[in-house]
Design an enzyme around this catalytic site. Structure first.
Site, short mmCIF file in Angstrom:
data_model
loop_
_atom_site.label_atom_id
_atom_site.label_comp_id
_atom_site.label_asym_id
_atom_site.label_seq_id
_atom_site.Cartn_x
_atom_site.Cartn_y
_atom_site.Cartn_z
N ARG A 247 -5.30 11.21 -7.17
CA ARG A 247 -4.52 11.80 -8.24
C ARG A 247 -3.68 12.93 -7.66
NH1 ARG A 247 -5.46 7.90 -10.69
NH2 ARG A 247 -6.34 7.63 -12.78
N GLU A 276 4.25 13.14 -11.99
CA GLU A 276 4.85 11.80 -11.97
C GLU A 276 5.63 11.54 -13.26
OE1 GLU A 276 1.67 9.06 -11.29
OE2 GLU A 276 1.21 9.88 -9.32
N HIS A 294 2.76 5.41 -6.90
CA HIS A 294 1.50 5.23 -7.63
C HIS A 294 1.23 3.74 -7.83
CE1 HIS A 294 -1.41 7.29 -10.67
NE2 HIS A 294 -1.98 6.27 -10.08
#
Length: 334
Positions: A247, A276, A294
């Site tokens: 993360r 993000e 991601h």
């Protein structure tokens, strides 16, 4: 239960499932899910989200969501009848587990579907950064080889001291792959793993000072938010590399940018970012940082496995059977 009509105008009853999240996350299996469940999709409605939720509040018992849904907690407060949350992610930082347990809401997640794929990408980023594959590719494609001659030397993979932060399912998969490179593995975790012989550190800074590479594999929670801060990066040192496929907010991104710009660490491989989908421009300008958007969890095979798990959990819930992958609250709320 909602009533829909097929092309043969036959009525069938399907369980209602509220889908919360960007449609792009669910499109990979939305068509198949809609054959088994009546999907309530707010993004297809012209009315505001809160009004949409209030309309379905009394009848909605199951919610399907993903790790990118920051508003899940506020949405659940408007849904008093919810008894199940199914998330398509490994991480649970987007779910208020204390509130779910208080309300008697079961939570199902995807703890092992993505482990191998995330580990593969994390190791791939590590290989790329140290061997400068992406940077060398750019060097060649932009025509610099004939102009500047041989590309600068990369770094050997074998024998590197690799510190893994979080030795859960993904961390163990990473370690297994690194053993093939002859890496010297150590780790930091909430507690020492009794079945593991790798050196264990309770302090992240101490792990960093004894590592050439840090690979982040832990969950994001209150304890791990900005776990990788200036002190840890300082301990990692000028020759150190950091890899993150967990993360983004586990790393203090501003500190990371500064340390990379000033050459205080050697490089980074990043699949996740703190805000993000926004990535700092300063990072994008560096050729010693390798990126992916991601996407560590997304392969054709993992998406199929995820679909099977999501459907299995939803079917179990509506059939009053045990969930396939329930969250054990005590394991995440120590």
């Amino acid at each position: 239960m909602a009533q829909i009509h097929t092309n043969q105008t036959l009525s069938v009853n399907l369980p209602e499932v509220l889908v919360l999240g960007p449609p792009s996350i669910f499109r990979i299996y939305e068509k198949h899910l809609s054959q088994k469940f009546m999907l309530l999709k707010p993004w297809e409605s012209p009315i505001p989200l809160e009004e949409f939720l209030s309309i379905h509040a009394q009848n909605t018992t199951a919610v399907l969501t993903s790790s990118v849904v920051a508003y899940l907690s506020s949405a659940l407060r408007l849904l008093p009848s919810v008894r199940l949350v199914v998330t398509s992610s490994v991480g649970l930082d987007h779910i208020d587990l204390k509130e779910c347990r208080r309300r008697g809401i079961s939570v199902a997640y995807a703890p092992s579907v993505f482990s191998a794929d995330v580990a593969n990408l994390a190791v791939g980023l590590w290989v790329d950064v140290l061997r400068k594959i992406s940077a060398a590719n750019c060097f060649l494609k932009t025509g610099l080889w004939p102009v500047k001659g041989d590309y600068p030397l990369a770094t050997k993979l074998g024998g590197k001291r690799v510190g893994i932060i979080g030795l859960g399912r993904i961390g163990r998969e990473v370690a297994k792959r690194l053993e093939a490179f002859g890496s010297k593995i150590s780790y930091q975790s909430r507690e020492k793993k009794p079945s593991v012989s790798y050196p264990f550190y309770t302090d992240v800074c101490e792990l960093a000072s004894n590592s050439d590479v840090l690979i982040i594999c832990c969950a994001l929670n209150d304890q791990t938010y900005h776990l990788i801060n200036r002190e840890v990066l300082q301990a990692l040192g000028r020759q150190g590399v950091i890899i993150n496929a967990a993360r983004g907010a586990i790393i203090d991104e501003k500190a990371l940018v500064q340390f990379l710009q000033e050459g205080k660490i050697a490089g980074a491989g990043l699949d996740v970012f703190e805000h993000e989908p926004n990535v700092p421009e300063e990072l994008l300008e560096l050729d010693n940082v390798v990126f992916s958007p991601h996407s560590a969890v997304f392969t054709e095979e993992s998406c199929k496995d995820l679909y099977d798990l999501v459907v299995g959990n939803l079917k179990a819930f509506f059939s009053n059977k045990p969930l396939l992958s329930p969250v054990q609250f005590d394991d995440f709320m120590r």
